[in-house]
Write an enzyme that holds these catalytic residues in place. Structure first.
Site, short mmCIF file in Angstrom:
data_model
loop_
_atom_site.label_atom_id
_atom_site.label_comp_id
_atom_site.label_asym_id
_atom_site.label_seq_id
_atom_site.Cartn_x
_atom_site.Cartn_y
_atom_site.Cartn_z
N TYR A 134 0.75 -1.20 -0.13
CA TYR A 134 0.06 -0.12 -0.10
C TYR A 134 1.03 1.42 0.13
CZ TYR A 134 -4.89 -1.80 0.68
OH TYR A 134 -6.05 -2.27 0.59
N LYS A 188 2.62 -15.37 2.73
CA LYS A 188 2.99 -16.15 1.41
C LYS A 188 4.29 -16.40 1.19
CE LYS A 188 1.53 -17.87 -2.46
NZ LYS A 188 0.55 -18.80 -2.91
N ASP A 211 -6.57 -6.89 3.74
CA ASP A 211 -7.85 -6.25 3.13
C ASP A 211 -8.74 -7.35 2.40
OD1 ASP A 211 -9.26 -4.04 1.69
OD2 ASP A 211 -8.00 -4.56 -0.28
N ASP A 237 -12.60 -8.72 3.75
CA ASP A 237 -13.97 -8.62 3.14
C ASP A 237 -14.54 -9.84 2.90
OD1 ASP A 237 -13.73 -5.99 2.39
OD2 ASP A 237 -14.38 -6.21 0.37
C1 IPM Z 1 -10.76 -0.90 3.21
C2 IPM Z 1 -10.94 -0.28 2.12
C3 IPM Z 1 -9.66 0.68 1.69
C4 IPM Z 1 -8.26 -0.19 1.72
C5 IPM Z 1 -9.77 1.46 0.59
C6 IPM Z 1 -11.15 2.47 0.26
C7 IPM Z 1 -8.68 2.30 0.12
O1 IPM Z 1 -10.91 -1.23 1.10
O2 IPM Z 1 -10.88 -0.25 4.27
O3 IPM Z 1 -10.43 -2.18 3.36
O4 IPM Z 1 -7.95 -0.72 0.77
O5 IPM Z 1 -7.83 -0.33 2.75
MG MG Z 2 -11.06 -3.35 1.87
#
Ligand code: IPM
Ligand code: MG
Length: 362
Positions: free
Chosen positions: A142, A193, A249, A253
């Site tokens: 990032y 990984k 990240d 999700d």
């Molecule tokens: C999260 C989001 C962010 C990230 C984006 C909006 C930059 O996906 O908080 O998970 O990638 O960290």
């Molecule tokens: Mg995210």
């Protein structure tokens, strides 16, 4: 009585609607427990791009620096997709994490009993789910340098992003994971990984070293691809998952969907001073914005995390979480978690019911 200073950064899309409700719930909890809050709102994301031409204005950052905690909504939307990278709304959350050194991103995925049927997985796979993703927030691909897109002499282009971690960065996030595991089920799964990346080789070595300092906590290691599979195959296996920014990240999700909807998942971005920026994991959902359809529970659960981690008021956090559980038990559902036989409500009505439950009213 001095008031806690809370910066409110609603951002874009449904970020606006859900923070209205989360702020009300926090105020109601404060009223019940005799804790005062002073809320100050500030611009960020696309809303800030429109108003002042940049996603994270100086005043917003200064306000956060002068506050005990922040409530963040969500940023982004198709309207701003064409902007250059540094002007994109997403830079607001990334800039806040980096500038305030919010290295510990905590993302709990908890299954509320009444929602087992809302999950895309079978009830027996997700019933009782209670896991915590501890995602590193200020390093990795990032933020690593060098990065960028360059044009090659042959006319093609070449893009570079750099995955980078140092020993202290890995150590401090692992320690957060182990400390939290100690007050949970005492199991840490470090995700990397290592079979491919040097970065992960260092990660695993440091994780193993930190693990020796916590003999009471069981440490395991898992490759990220396997972790993605196990999250869907047998999520109850996990207690605390500790991982880097990019893997975290993606895995968070995936973890969120186990709970029925990404509209349920709260998060905390913490630094070493106790300051925390609390945000729902979901995005701006432009397709439903302004229609009173958003699920405020992720934002509300983020205020419970604020009470737990910044205020150190577990009693208030428990009360907010119990109020959410109660509203769900009573059958209240926003559209994303609606199942036949339950009561479909909008964002505001869900907020109303949680506020009533937090306040102790029937
Ligand atoms: C999260 C989001 C962010 C990230 C984006 C909006 C930059 O996906 O908080 O998970 O990638 O960290
Ligand atoms: Mg995210």
């Amino acid at each position: 009585m001095s008031a806690y200073k809370v910066a409110v950064l609603p951002g874009d899309g449904i970020g606006q609607e859900v923070t209205v409700q989360s702020r009300r719930v926090l105020e109601a909890a404060g009223g019940r427990f005799g804790v005062a809050f002073r809320f100050t709102e500030a611009l960020c994301g696309g809303a800030a791009c429109d108003a002042v031409g940049e996603p994270l204005p100086r005043e917003t950052l200064d306000l956060c620096r002068a506050s005990d905690a922040g409530l963040f909504g969500a940023v982004g939307g198709p309207k701003w997709d064409g902007l250059p990278k540094e002007k994109r709304p997403e830079q607001a959350i990334l800039g806040l994490r980096k500038s305030l050194n919010l290295f510990a991103n905590l993302r709990p995925a908890v299954m509320f009993g009444p929602l087992v049927d809302a999950s895309s997985l079978k009830p027996e796979v997700v019933r009782g789910l209670d896991l915590l993703v501890v995602r590193e927030g200020v390093g990795d691909i990032y933020f690593g340098q060098p990065r960028g897109i360059e044009r090659l002499p042959d006319g093609n282009e070449r893009a570079v992003d750099t995955m980078v971690y140092t020993t202290p960065e890995i150590r401090r996030i692992l320690k957060v994971g182990f400390e939290l595991a100690r007050v949970r089920r005492k199991r840490v799964c470090s995700v990397d990984k290592e079979n491919v990346l040097d970065n992960s080789r260092l990660w695993r070595r440091v994780a193993t070293g930190v693990g020796r300092e916590y003999p009471d906590v069981e440490l395991s290691h898992m490759y990220v691809d396997n972790a993605a599979m196990q999250l869907i195959r047998n999520p109850l296996h996990f207690d605390v998952i500790v991982t880097g920014n990019m893997f975290g990240d993606i895995l968070s999700d995936a973890a969120s969907m186990l709970t029925g909807s990404i509209g349920m998942l709260a998060s905390a971005n913490l630094n070493e001073t106790g300051f925390g920026l609390y945000e729902p994991v979901h995005g701006t959902a432009p397709d439903i914005m302004g229609q009173d359809k958003a699920n405020p529970i992720a934002a509300v659960m983020s205020t419970a995390m604020l009470c737990r981690y910044t205020l150190k008021r577990a009693d208030m956090a428990d009360a907010i979480e119990a109020a959410v559980a109660r509203a769900l038990e009573e059958g209240y559902r926003t559209p994303d978690i609606f199942t036949p036989g339950t009561k479909r409500v909008g964002c505001k009505e869900m907020g109303d019911r949680i506020v009533q439950c937090v306040g102790g009213s029937k």
